[in-house]
Design an enzyme around this catalytic site. Structure first.
Site, PDB file in Angstrom:
ATOM      1  CD  GLN A  78      37.767  46.881  38.672  1.00 45.56           C
ATOM      2  OE1 GLN A  78      37.412  46.615  39.820  1.00 45.56           O
ATOM      3  NE2 GLN A  78      38.945  47.420  38.415  1.00 45.56           N
TER       4      GLN A  78
ATOM      5  CG  HIS B 244      38.588  47.622  43.902  1.00 42.84           C
ATOM      6  ND1 HIS B 244      39.553  48.073  44.763  1.00 42.84           N
ATOM      7  CD2 HIS B 244      39.132  47.671  42.655  1.00 42.84           C
ATOM      8  CE1 HIS B 244      40.647  48.394  44.070  1.00 42.84           C
ATOM      9  NE2 HIS B 244      40.404  48.148  42.781  1.00 42.84           N
TER      10      HIS B 244
ATOM     11  CD  GLU C  45      48.375  41.376  50.909  1.00 36.59           C
ATOM     12  OE1 GLU C  45      48.861  42.409  51.392  1.00 36.59           O
ATOM     13  OE2 GLU C  45      47.450  40.729  51.472  1.00 36.59           O
TER      14      GLU C  45
ATOM     15  CE1 TYR D  26      45.064  36.611  56.301  1.00 34.18           C
ATOM     16  CE2 TYR D  26      42.868  37.150  57.082  1.00 34.18           C
ATOM     17  CZ  TYR D  26      43.904  36.251  56.963  1.00 34.18           C
ATOM     18  OH  TYR D  26      43.784  34.997  57.520  1.00 34.18           O
TER      19      TYR D  26
ATOM     20  CE1 TYR E 247      47.131  50.908  40.881  1.00 36.07           C
ATOM     21  CE2 TYR E 247      45.162  51.781  41.937  1.00 36.07           C
ATOM     22  CZ  TYR E 247      45.869  50.720  41.414  1.00 36.07           C
ATOM     23  OH  TYR E 247      45.312  49.463  41.415  1.00 36.07           O
TER      24      TYR E 247
END
Length: 376
Positions: free
Chosen positions: A87, A152, A246, A256, A267
């Site tokens: 990513q 991430h 979210e 949060y 997962y």
């Protein structure tokens, strides 16, 4: 008006507008989806220049200028080396509020670090002469904490009306507990000035052992960030695990919840944290997707091309390959309309163009820039 006319002329008279453009149903009538540019390798972010041209990032480490005819420039020179693994790579790009005067852009990327990568933010001056390049490149922020091996990173960037920058930082997947601690930037949204310093009114500036740039915490992998021009509030969207994507309104210093609570599960099917969706001291999302749509890129619609959609929040979806429109009433999302479900392409970014159309990036090795407008 000149930008609108340029884009309209481009799409009316050139190779980009033709009878074969596909149409898709919506609540305001059929939508036409036109290809503005193609041949991009995993494009990640799109930003409009004042003259109507676009900047587009490609995850392998390239920034290009998209001309009025849809032609791609050669890759801009002087882009820093990126950690283009999984990513990671070149991520968001935005144009400074005073670009006409200072020619400044900001871009985030996964910077090679300690055998992996970390989220970084650079500032540069756009020199779009005969050989377009970046000048005066300066890294103004580097994420504090352990390196990611490829997962991430976040990372979206917005500039507030006061000039300060908000940057999302993912928690690297394997280091998720750090989203709840203050000696690092993992799982945080940070707020910095254009020179990279922490403003003195940040919430944790005077907290011993805390990173002064932290604005909010308890986040997972935030790939959407936008300011609602109606009231100036900062909205964020992040990937959940298996379920629990979210949307949050970001408040100074608030928690949060990740990885203590979630509307999704791990997962492997086990519970996240304490196995609850809510807990005291944690802000509950105003919207969540379960199952996950894998949201990426978001924008508030303020244009005139779709008057019935004014004030709506649009989100791209990677996994479900669609464009989600959320109808808002104040700070509440009251209903969702799922658009372009037959497009069958991963939508990485969504932006409103100066002509009022919606512009999308499709995430693939042959990615495209698409323009979404009412069918005539």
């Amino acid at each position: 008006m000149r930008i609108v006319l340029v884009l309209s002329a481009l799409l009316a008279g050139g190779r980009l507008a033709h009878a074969a453009d596909p149409t898709f149903p919506s609540s305001v009538g059929d939508l036409t989806v036109q290809t503005v540019a193609n041949g991009l390798v995993h494009p990640w972010s799109l930003a409009f220049l004042p003259d109507g041209r676009m900047l587009v990032t490609e995850r392998p480490g390239r920034i290009r200028i998209v001309g009025h005819n849809g032609q791609l420039s050669p890759p801009l020179g002087n882009v820093p080396k990126v950690f283009a693994v999984s990513q990671g790579g070149l991520l968001d790009v935005i144009v400074d509020r005073d670009f006409v005067q200072n020619r400044t852009i900001y871009f985030s990327y996964a910077e090679p670090f300690n055998g992996g990568g970390r989220t970084a933010l650079a500032r540069a001056r756009l020199d779009d002469g005969e050989v377009p390049r970046l000048a005066d490149v300066k890294v103004i922020y580097r994420q504090h904490g352990p390196a990611s091996r490829g997962n991430h990173f976040g990372s979206r960037v917005v500039q507030a009306s006061d000039g300060n920058l908000f940057v999302t930082n993912g928690e690297h997947f394997t280091d998720r507990d750090m989203a709840q601690t203050f000696d690092n930037d993992l799982g945080k949204i940070i707020r910095i000035t254009p020179d990279g310093t922490a403003p003195p009114d940040n919430p944790f500036v005077n907290k011993p052992g805390a990173r002064p740039e932290i604005w909010s915490y308890g986040h997972r992998n935030q790939q959407g960030l936008a300011i609602n021009s109606a009231d100036g509030k900062l909205w964020e969207q992040e990937h959940g695990p298996m379920g629990g994507d979210e949307i949050n309104i970001i408040e100074k210093g608030h928690n949060y919840g990740w990885p203590l609570v979630s509307y999704g599960v791990n997962y492997d099917g086990t519970s996240v944290g304490i196995g609850r969706k809510k807990m005291e001291g944690v802000d509950d999302p105003l919207w969540h997707w379960t199952p996950s749509i894998a949201p990426s890129g978001m924008t508030f619609y303020t244009g005139e091309l779709f008057p019935a959609w004014k004030g709506s929040l649009f989100n791209g979806a990677l996994k479900f390959q669609l464009l989600s429109r959320l109808e808002l009433e104040g700070d509440k999302a009251v209903r969702e309309e799922r658009l372009l479900q037959d497009l069958h392409e991963r939508i990485r970014d969504v932006r409103q163009g100066p002509d009022g159309a919606l512009y999308l990036l499709t995430d693939s090795s042959s990615g495209r820039i698409l323009r979404v407008a009412p069918a005539k």
